[in-house]
Design a protein around this motif. Structure first.
Motif, PDB file in Angstrom:
ATOM      1  N   ALA A   1      24.737  31.858  59.111  1.00 36.20           N
ATOM      2  CA  ALA A   1      25.413  33.124  58.816  1.00 36.20           C
ATOM      3  C   ALA A   1      24.828  33.761  57.566  1.00 36.20           C
ATOM      4  O   ALA A   1      24.300  33.080  56.682  1.00 36.20           O
ATOM      5  N   THR A   2      24.934  35.071  57.490  1.00 38.81           N
ATOM      6  CA  THR A   2      24.523  35.823  56.310  1.00 38.81           C
ATOM      7  C   THR A   2      25.706  35.938  55.359  1.00 38.81           C
ATOM      8  O   THR A   2      26.783  36.382  55.762  1.00 38.81           O
ATOM      9  N   GLN A   3      25.502  35.524  54.119  1.00 40.90           N
ATOM     10  CA  GLN A   3      26.550  35.630  53.105  1.00 40.90           C
ATOM     11  C   GLN A   3      26.233  36.802  52.186  1.00 40.90           C
ATOM     12  O   GLN A   3      25.116  36.957  51.728  1.00 40.90           O
ATOM     13  N   PHE A   4      27.241  37.616  51.931  1.00 39.77           N
ATOM     14  CA  PHE A   4      27.117  38.731  51.001  1.00 39.77           C
ATOM     15  C   PHE A   4      27.802  38.342  49.698  1.00 39.77           C
ATOM     16  O   PHE A   4      28.903  37.801  49.707  1.00 39.77           O
ATOM     17  N   SER A   5      27.144  38.619  48.578  1.00 37.26           N
ATOM     18  CA  SER A   5      27.764  38.504  47.260  1.00 37.26           C
ATOM     19  C   SER A   5      27.944  39.929  46.755  1.00 37.26           C
ATOM     20  O   SER A   5      26.973  40.620  46.457  1.00 37.26           O
ATOM     21  N   VAL A   6      29.195  40.352  46.690  1.00 30.27           N
ATOM     22  CA  VAL A   6      29.521  41.733  46.328  1.00 30.27           C
ATOM     23  C   VAL A   6      30.032  41.739  44.893  1.00 30.27           C
ATOM     24  O   VAL A   6      30.983  41.029  44.558  1.00 30.27           O
ATOM     25  N   PHE A   7      29.401  42.555  44.054  1.00 31.72           N
ATOM     26  CA  PHE A   7      29.757  42.633  42.639  1.00 31.72           C
ATOM     27  C   PHE A   7      30.652  43.842  42.413  1.00 31.72           C
ATOM     28  O   PHE A   7      30.338  44.947  42.840  1.00 31.72           O
ATOM     29  N   MET A   8      31.781  43.634  41.744  1.00 28.00           N
ATOM     30  CA  MET A   8      32.715  44.733  41.513  1.00 28.00           C
ATOM     31  C   MET A   8      33.379  44.609  40.147  1.00 28.00           C
ATOM     32  O   MET A   8      33.457  43.508  39.597  1.00 28.00           O
ATOM     33  N   VAL A   9      33.824  45.743  39.634  1.00 25.28           N
ATOM     34  CA  VAL A   9      34.532  45.729  38.360  1.00 25.28           C
ATOM     35  C   VAL A   9      35.909  45.117  38.576  1.00 25.28           C
ATOM     36  O   VAL A   9      36.490  45.226  39.657  1.00 25.28           O
ATOM     37  N   ASN A  10      36.425  44.469  37.561  1.00 24.94           N
ATOM     38  CA  ASN A  10      37.730  43.815  37.652  1.00 24.94           C
ATOM     39  C   ASN A  10      38.805  44.799  37.209  1.00 24.94           C
ATOM     40  O   ASN A  10      39.263  44.783  36.069  1.00 24.94           O
ATOM     41  N   LYS A  11      39.180  45.687  38.129  1.00 22.20           N
ATOM     42  CA  LYS A  11      40.222  46.679  37.883  1.00 22.20           C
ATOM     43  C   LYS A  11      41.191  46.678  39.051  1.00 22.20           C
ATOM     44  O   LYS A  11      40.793  46.385  40.187  1.00 22.20           O
ATOM     45  N   PRO A  12      42.451  47.008  38.811  1.00 23.00           N
ATOM     46  CA  PRO A  12      43.427  47.033  39.896  1.00 23.00           C
ATOM     47  C   PRO A  12      43.004  47.976  41.025  1.00 23.00           C
ATOM     48  O   PRO A  12      42.547  49.096  40.783  1.00 23.00           O
ATOM     49  N   GLY A  13      43.126  47.491  42.249  1.00 27.38           N
ATOM     50  CA  GLY A  13      42.872  48.323  43.418  1.00 27.38           C
ATOM     51  C   GLY A  13      41.464  48.270  43.977  1.00 27.38           C
ATOM     52  O   GLY A  13      41.245  48.696  45.113  1.00 27.38           O
TER      53      GLY A  13
END
Length: 70
Positions: free
Chosen positions: A4-16
């Motif tokens: 399987a292909t794994q995605f590592s998604v980077f996001m800011v730690n903010k509500p919502g």
């Protein structure tokens, strides 16, 4: 053997932010096979395997979310 292909998604730690991303996958009808989340004060990394990786890539690109595929 299936790999399987794994995605590592980077996001800011903010509500919502996580809810928005997962909501967009739900609207695109992309099933999540496996998911894990790591967070710190400033950012989070969601590692996820999708049932439809090509569609997931389109959603992430549309959201302008930085990600890596492995």
């Amino acid at each position: 053997m299936y790999i399987a292909t794994q995605f590592s998604v980077f996001m800011v730690n903010k509500p919502g932010v996580l809810a928005q991303v997962l909501g967009d996958f739900a609207r695109a009808k992309i099933n999540i096979i496996a998911i894990t989340m790591m967070d710190s004060v400033e950012h989070g990394v969601m590692r996820v395997i999708f049932a439809a990786p090509k569609k997931a890539k389109e959603v992430l690109t549309k959201l302008n979310m930085p990600y890596n595929k492995t």
